[in-house]
Scaffold this motif. Structure first.
Motif, mmCIF file in Angstrom:
data_model
loop_
_atom_site.group_PDB
_atom_site.id
_atom_site.type_symbol
_atom_site.label_atom_id
_atom_site.label_comp_id
_atom_site.label_asym_id
_atom_site.label_seq_id
_atom_site.Cartn_x
_atom_site.Cartn_y
_atom_site.Cartn_z
ATOM 1 N N GLN A 7 0.847 -1.198 0.000
ATOM 2 C CA GLN A 7 0.000 0.000 0.000
ATOM 3 C C GLN A 7 0.882 1.247 0.000
ATOM 4 O OE1 GLN A 7 -2.290 0.847 3.540
ATOM 5 N NE2 GLN A 7 -3.910 1.860 2.360
ATOM 6 N N ARG B 124 -2.860 2.842 6.285
ATOM 7 C CA ARG B 124 -2.607 2.184 7.564
ATOM 8 C C ARG B 124 -1.636 1.019 7.504
ATOM 9 N NH1 ARG B 124 -7.111 3.273 11.258
ATOM 10 N NH2 ARG B 124 -8.480 4.676 10.121
ATOM 11 N N LEU B 125 -1.456 0.431 6.303
ATOM 12 C CA LEU B 125 -0.572 -0.738 6.230
ATOM 13 C C LEU B 125 0.823 -0.383 5.699
ATOM 14 C CD1 LEU B 125 -3.105 -3.340 4.747
ATOM 15 C CD2 LEU B 125 -2.606 -2.850 7.151
ATOM 16 N N ARG C 187 -2.700 1.558 -4.346
ATOM 17 C CA ARG C 187 -3.812 1.569 -3.384
ATOM 18 C C ARG C 187 -4.061 0.136 -2.920
ATOM 19 N NH1 ARG C 187 -9.110 4.685 -4.364
ATOM 20 N NH2 ARG C 187 -9.210 3.930 -2.228
ATOM 21 N N ASP C 188 -4.455 -0.016 -1.676
ATOM 22 C CA ASP C 188 -4.643 -1.380 -1.159
ATOM 23 C C ASP C 188 -5.694 -2.159 -1.946
ATOM 24 O OD1 ASP C 188 -6.883 -0.067 -0.150
ATOM 25 O OD2 ASP C 188 -6.828 -1.153 1.757
ATOM 26 N N ASP C 189 -6.715 -1.441 -2.452
ATOM 27 C CA ASP C 189 -7.782 -2.103 -3.216
ATOM 28 C C ASP C 189 -7.240 -2.859 -4.434
ATOM 29 O OD1 ASP C 189 -10.422 0.043 -2.467
ATOM 30 O OD2 ASP C 189 -8.345 0.568 -2.064
ATOM 31 N N GLU D 249 -9.867 -6.834 2.818
ATOM 32 C CA GLU D 249 -9.810 -6.432 1.406
ATOM 33 C C GLU D 249 -9.557 -7.654 0.511
ATOM 34 O OE1 GLU D 249 -10.219 -2.997 0.885
ATOM 35 O OE2 GLU D 249 -10.549 -3.735 -1.153
ATOM 36 N N GLY E 111 -2.309 -4.244 11.529
ATOM 37 C CA GLY E 111 -3.506 -4.073 10.686
ATOM 38 C C GLY E 111 -4.750 -4.719 11.265
ATOM 39 N N GLY E 112 -4.712 -5.052 12.538
ATOM 40 C CA GLY E 112 -5.839 -5.746 13.167
ATOM 41 C C GLY E 112 -7.103 -4.881 13.223
ATOM 42 N N CYS E 113 -8.224 -5.455 12.838
ATOM 43 C CA CYS E 113 -9.514 -4.766 12.928
ATOM 44 C C CYS E 113 -10.608 -5.800 12.711
ATOM 45 C CB CYS E 113 -9.621 -3.665 11.880
ATOM 46 S SG CYS E 113 -9.392 -4.221 10.183
ATOM 47 N N TYR F 22 -17.993 -3.287 1.816
ATOM 48 C CA TYR F 22 -17.695 -4.720 1.659
ATOM 49 C C TYR F 22 -18.968 -5.523 1.371
ATOM 50 C CZ TYR F 22 -13.336 -3.068 3.552
ATOM 51 O OH TYR F 22 -12.175 -2.360 3.724
ATOM 52 N N GLY G 209 -13.229 1.649 18.045
ATOM 53 C CA GLY G 209 -14.655 1.898 18.285
ATOM 54 C C GLY G 209 -14.984 3.382 18.391
ATOM 55 N N ALA G 210 -13.957 4.235 18.345
ATOM 56 C CA ALA G 210 -14.174 5.682 18.517
ATOM 57 C C ALA G 210 -15.043 6.271 17.404
ATOM 58 C CB ALA G 210 -12.829 6.405 18.575
ATOM 59 N N THR G 211 -14.845 5.803 16.167
ATOM 60 C CA THR G 211 -15.630 6.335 15.040
ATOM 61 C C THR G 211 -17.108 6.003 15.203
ATOM 62 O OG1 THR G 211 -13.708 6.078 13.606
ATOM 63 C CG2 THR G 211 -15.838 6.313 12.503
HETATM 64 O O1 PRT Z 1 -5.836 4.766 -0.288
HETATM 65 P P1 PRT Z 1 -6.038 3.321 -0.053
HETATM 66 O O2 PRT Z 1 -7.198 2.742 -0.824
HETATM 67 O O3 PRT Z 1 -4.755 2.544 -0.242
HETATM 68 O O4 PRT Z 1 -6.354 3.180 1.514
HETATM 69 P P2 PRT Z 1 -7.742 2.963 2.287
HETATM 70 O O5 PRT Z 1 -8.208 4.295 2.747
HETATM 71 O O6 PRT Z 1 -8.666 2.100 1.529
HETATM 72 O O7 PRT Z 1 -7.276 2.058 3.505
HETATM 73 P P3 PRT Z 1 -6.680 2.379 4.945
HETATM 74 O O8 PRT Z 1 -5.272 2.812 4.827
HETATM 75 O O9 PRT Z 1 -7.618 3.230 5.755
HETATM 76 O O10 PRT Z 1 -6.774 0.910 5.570
HETATM 77 C C1 PRT Z 1 -6.019 -0.134 5.041
HETATM 78 C C2 PRT Z 1 -6.300 -1.392 5.835
HETATM 79 O O11 PRT Z 1 -5.984 -1.182 7.216
HETATM 80 C C3 PRT Z 1 -7.748 -1.860 5.878
HETATM 81 O O12 PRT Z 1 -8.168 -2.540 4.704
HETATM 82 C C4 PRT Z 1 -7.709 -2.781 7.090
HETATM 83 O O13 PRT Z 1 -7.193 -4.053 6.734
HETATM 84 C C5 PRT Z 1 -6.704 -2.099 8.026
HETATM 85 N N1 PRT Z 1 -7.349 -1.370 9.144
HETATM 86 C C6 PRT Z 1 -7.086 -1.598 10.461
HETATM 87 C C7 PRT Z 1 -8.276 -0.399 9.076
HETATM 88 C C8 PRT Z 1 -8.586 -0.043 10.386
HETATM 89 N N2 PRT Z 1 -7.823 -0.793 11.233
HETATM 90 C C9 PRT Z 1 -9.559 0.998 10.628
HETATM 91 N N3 PRT Z 1 -9.839 1.309 11.796
HETATM 92 N N4 PRT Z 1 -8.871 0.222 8.030
HETATM 93 C C10 PRT Z 1 -9.750 1.201 8.260
HETATM 94 N N5 PRT Z 1 -10.131 1.610 9.501
HETATM 95 C C11 PRT Z 1 -11.114 2.742 9.551
HETATM 96 C C12 PRT Z 1 -12.570 2.269 9.510
HETATM 97 O O14 PRT Z 1 -12.979 2.102 8.162
HETATM 98 C C13 PRT Z 1 -13.309 3.405 10.211
HETATM 99 O O15 PRT Z 1 -13.517 4.493 9.341
HETATM 100 O O16 PRT Z 1 -11.001 3.469 10.766
HETATM 101 C C14 PRT Z 1 -12.289 3.819 11.253
HETATM 102 C C15 PRT Z 1 -12.602 3.072 12.528
HETATM 103 O O17 PRT Z 1 -11.540 3.129 13.431
HETATM 104 P P4 PRT Z 1 -11.810 3.223 14.994
HETATM 105 O O18 PRT Z 1 -10.476 3.151 15.631
HETATM 106 O O19 PRT Z 1 -12.485 4.555 15.228
HETATM 107 O O20 PRT Z 1 -12.690 2.067 15.390
#
Ligand code: PRT
Ligand code: ZN
Length: 225
Positions: free
Chosen positions: A12, A16-17, A54-56, A76, A102-104, A131, A174-176
């Motif tokens: 990526q 986040r990764l 991009r991770d996608d 993903e 990357g845990g979630c 998803y 869980g904050a979001t």
């Molecule tokens: O630009 P690009 O497409 O490469 O990046 P992206 O925006 O699609 O992805 P990115 O970087 O946000 O996330 C990449 C990967 O990180 C995800 O596919 C997950 O495998 C992993 N990951 C781990 C997370 C989270 N934790 C996470 N918390 N991805 C996203 N989130 C977002 C979630 O979607 C929500 O909006 O964070 C928010 C929730 O977080 P909390 O902490 O408030 O619960």
């Protein structure tokens, strides 16, 4: 396109990764010079090139054999695998290692005022998500008759905006959810970052290089424990 002799790894570019995946490659001794805005980075001490995307795009790049390895979140990966499976595209890959970042979890959340009494409460709801394939598989497995509504962003505001009744999104702290007046009710998929390899066999040289690198990955992960 002729196959490159150098091992190609998709990572990526920004997200986040990125830092942990690139940090792991550096920690196992791969020297990299990454310049902003460039799609490709060459290692200076190994026959390895990084593709920064991009991770996608990473699951498809691995499954189409455009790259040999990829670092990707299981959420993903599994989503793209289901999508490609259903549209008859190549969807083979091997998971080499499950990593420690990357845990979630992908969860269904409802507005706090919603009276949730178990999975049957989801029947008849519109659920916003990025998803849809993972969510629809969960609906099917649990005999839930609900509708997945695809949104590529701002999923957490969909209920307030009147676009959906509930959401299915990634949660880590869980904050979001809390900030958007939502409550997590059902975990549908637990995810971590993984290192994957394309399904088709690689040249002996490339496979030998991977086999030399993997014990170093294990060593770095053990040192962090
Ligand atoms: O630009 P690009 O497409 O490469 O990046 P992206 O925006 O699609 O992805 P990115 O970087 O946000 O996330 C990449 C990967 O990180 C995800 O596919 C997950 O495998 C992993 N990951 C781990 C997370 C989270 N934790 C996470 N918390 N991805 C996203 N989130 C977002 C979630 O979607 C929500 O909006 O964070 C928010 C929730 O977080 P909390 O902490 O408030 O619960
Ligand atoms: Zn993405």
């Amino acid at each position: 396109m002729s196959e490159s002799k150098r091992l190609r790894i998709a990572v990526q570019k920004k997200g986040r990764l990125s830092d942990e995946s690139i940090g792991l490659l550096k920690a196992i001794g791969i020297k990299l010079q990454i310049r902003d805005r460039l799609l490709i980075a060459h290692s200076t001490n190994q026959p390895i090139d990084l593709l920064l995307v991009r991770d996608d795009d990473i699951p498809g790049l691995v499954m189409d054999g455009v790259v040999d390895l990829g670092f990707i979140g299981e959420n993903e990966l599994e989503e793209k695998m289901l999508e490609r499976q259903q549209s008859g595209k190549a969807h083979d890959f091997k998971t080499l290692r499950r990593l420690d970042y990357g845990g979630c979890q992908l969860s269904i959340a409802v507005p706090t005022e919603f009276e949730y009494k178990g999975l049957e409460s989801i029947n008849g709801l519109k659920v916003a998500t990025t998803y849809p394939f993972l969510l629809e598989r969960f609906f099917k497995k649990n005999n839930i008759n609900a509708q997945a509504v695809m949104l590529t962003g701002s999923v957490e505001v969909a209920p307030r905006a009147g676009v959906a009744d509930a959401i299915c999104d990634l949660v880590s702290t869980g904050a979001t959810l809390e900030a958007n007046g939502l409550r997590e009710e059902a975990v549908i998929f637990k995810s971590k970052a993984v290192l994957i390899q394309r399904g088709e066999a690689l040249s002996d040289e490339k496979q030998a290089l991977i086999n030399r690198l993997l014990p170093r990955v294990d060593g770095v992960m053990q040192a962090k424990e």
